[in-house]
Design an enzyme around this catalytic site. Structure first.
Site, PDB file in Angstrom:
ATOM      1  N   ARG A 230       0.823  -1.210   0.000  1.00 55.16           N
ATOM      2  CA  ARG A 230       0.000   0.000   0.000  1.00 55.16           C
ATOM      3  C   ARG A 230       0.856   1.258   0.000  1.00 55.16           C
ATOM      4  NH1 ARG A 230      -2.458   3.415   3.685  1.00 55.16           N
ATOM      5  NH2 ARG A 230      -1.582   2.382   5.524  1.00 55.16           N
ATOM      6  N   HIS A 231       0.370   2.303  -0.688  1.00 60.46           N
ATOM      7  CA  HIS A 231       1.055   3.586  -0.692  1.00 60.46           C
ATOM      8  C   HIS A 231       0.615   4.382   0.538  1.00 60.46           C
ATOM      9  CE1 HIS A 231       2.343   7.594  -2.014  1.00 60.46           C
ATOM     10  NE2 HIS A 231       3.109   6.980  -2.903  1.00 60.46           N
ATOM     11  N   PRO A 232       1.518   5.155   1.149  1.00 57.52           N
ATOM     12  CA  PRO A 232       1.146   5.885   2.370  1.00 57.52           C
ATOM     13  C   PRO A 232       0.144   7.007   2.149  1.00 57.52           C
ATOM     14  CG  PRO A 232       3.370   6.462   1.697  1.00 57.52           C
ATOM     15  CD  PRO A 232       2.960   5.303   0.850  1.00 57.52           C
ATOM     16  N   SER A 233       0.052   7.532   0.924  1.00 52.74           N
ATOM     17  CA  SER A 233      -0.822   8.690   0.726  1.00 52.74           C
ATOM     18  C   SER A 233      -1.678   8.626  -0.532  1.00 52.74           C
ATOM     19  CB  SER A 233       0.010   9.978   0.706  1.00 52.74           C
ATOM     20  OG  SER A 233       1.039   9.902  -0.265  1.00 52.74           O
ATOM     21  N   ILE A 234      -1.678   7.503  -1.246  1.00 50.43           N
ATOM     22  CA  ILE A 234      -2.535   7.323  -2.425  1.00 50.43           C
ATOM     23  C   ILE A 234      -3.318   6.029  -2.253  1.00 50.43           C
ATOM     24  CG2 ILE A 234      -2.636   7.099  -4.929  1.00 50.43           C
ATOM     25  CD1 ILE A 234       0.081   8.475  -5.072  1.00 50.43           C
TER      26      ILE A 234
END
Length: 400
Positions: A230-234
């Site tokens: 998982r991406h931290p901000s998308i």
């Protein structure tokens, strides 16, 4: 390749071994530099004995990061051997080494000695912790840099153990920063007529590649942790499991998100207050992941990849290494090559990613790696003018 061979005419003396240094000098060779690999007589680069071994007995590991170079055997521990190296450096542009800091000085081949012989010489030193600082003499490997530089702390599944990256990013990033530093130093030398001693540390390069982790920590006060894919901000921007296998997709902006909702037949997600904006989706990523996991589990991976691709939603299967070697796009871009080996033709190596959109990408780098000491006589004769009698005497005394 960019300008085909922009470093043609640049002579590099390569004192490196194993990975970070050899990968750096291999990229210089791909760019056209003449790379002369200096190795100890009898053994050479440690990686010559690393598995996997080809039927010929040569190391595929060594072959994969030493293409396009020439090999000269020279014992730097012997005073005359070091003196010969200084002669070579006087006729070279760049020296690259990845010994422990202080080793070059013990050989009497430090920057001051090399500069005395060649004021325009560029020395690039690649080490675990750099040439200065309290840890300069500490031993280091790729995994040490990944651990101390924070990379491993943010790699792996949430709540799981720290994970080393599947490729040696500590070594490889230092190698590529080394290439950047060398080319910058060459530019300064051409402009101002001066050499330099370039100091590249594996640990520094890992910190430089922390991306937004430092920014997130400094703004939020929260220590970034492991997020899996998982991406931290998308959000969504990760792997999912279809009915039969894994794939990845990402919705990096609102337009893609809206198309994504339509193509998976979940238009109601667009109006769900939890998922209205990317910030909302990231804040409620767990709920969204559960919904999408149920959707994707209903059909095979190829079904979803076809739909997503048709809707211009970035996506891909998670290819294994065999699948990478059979990728027609990579083949068309000369990224899957068979190494030029005199006895074994099955070794697959990557091509060079440095290409020119103007000149095309037909230029393929040399894929031949040298046998130990294969070019000793040729180099010492052509560069230093040594005759056969001198070469025989040096070989008799085990200097070469």
């Amino acid at each position: 390749m960019i300008d085909q061979k922009p470093l043609r005419g640049v002579r590099v003396l390569d004192l490196t071994r194993v990975l970070a240094g050899p990968f750096c000098t291999m990229n210089l060779a791909d760019l056209g530099a003449e790379v002369i690999k200096i190795e100890m007589p009898g053994g050479g680069d440690d990686s010559r004995s690393f598995a996997p071994m080809m039927p010929s007995g040569d190391s595929a590991y060594f072959y994969s990061v030493n293409r396009g170079k020439r090999s000269v055997t020279l014992d730097l521990r012997i005073e005359e051997g070091a003196a010969i190296f200084v002669e070579l450096a006087a006729k070279a542009d760049v020296v690259v080494e990845n010994f422990s800091p202080g080793t070059m000085d013990r050989f009497k081949l430090g920057y001051s000695q090399l500069k005395a012989a060649n004021p325009k010489i560029i020395l690039c030193s690649i080490s675990g912790f750099g040439q200065t600082g309290p840890m300069t003499s500490a031993p280091a490997y790729d995994i040490v840099a990944q651990a101390l530089g924070g990379t491993m702390s943010i790699t792996g599944n949430p709540g799981g153990e720290p994970v080393r990256c599947g490729v040696s990013v500590g070594d490889l990033s230092a190698a590529l920063y080394g290439v950047i530093a060398i080319m910058s130093a060459l530019r300064v030398r051409d402009r101002d007529g001066v050499g330099n001693h370039v100091d590249i540390a594996l640990l520094d390069c890992q910190v430089a590649m922390l991306e937004d982790a430092l920014a997130r920590y400094s703004v939020s006060g929260k220590i970034p942790g492991r997020l899996g894919t998982r991406h931290p901000s998308i959000t969504p921007f990760q792997q999912f499991h279809a009915a039969d296998d894994y794939f990845v997709m990402g919705a990096g902006n609102e337009a893609i998100w809206l198309r994504f909702c339509d193509v998976i037949a979940m238009p109601q997600l667009k109006d769900d207050p939890r998922f209205l904006t990317n910030s909302d989706r990231t804040a409620h990523h767990t709920e969204l992941e559960l919904i999408l996991a149920r959707v994707f589990a209903a059909r095979p991976r190829e079904h979803w990849l076809r739909l997503l691709a048709d809707a211009s939603v970035p996506c891909a299967p998670i290819a294994n290494v065999e699948e990478v070697t059979r990728d027609p796009h990579l083949a068309a871009r000369n990224m899957i090559l068979h190494a030029d080996h005199p006895d074994f033709h099955g070794l697959i190596v990557p091509g060079s990613p440095l290409k020119s959109a103007v000149d095309g990408d037909a230029d393929i780098p040399s894929t031949r790696a040298p046998r130990l000491g294969e070019n000793t006589d040729e180099v010492l004769a052509s560069v230093l003018g040594y005759d056969s009698q001198r070469l025989s005497e040096l070989r008799r005394r085990c200097i070469i």
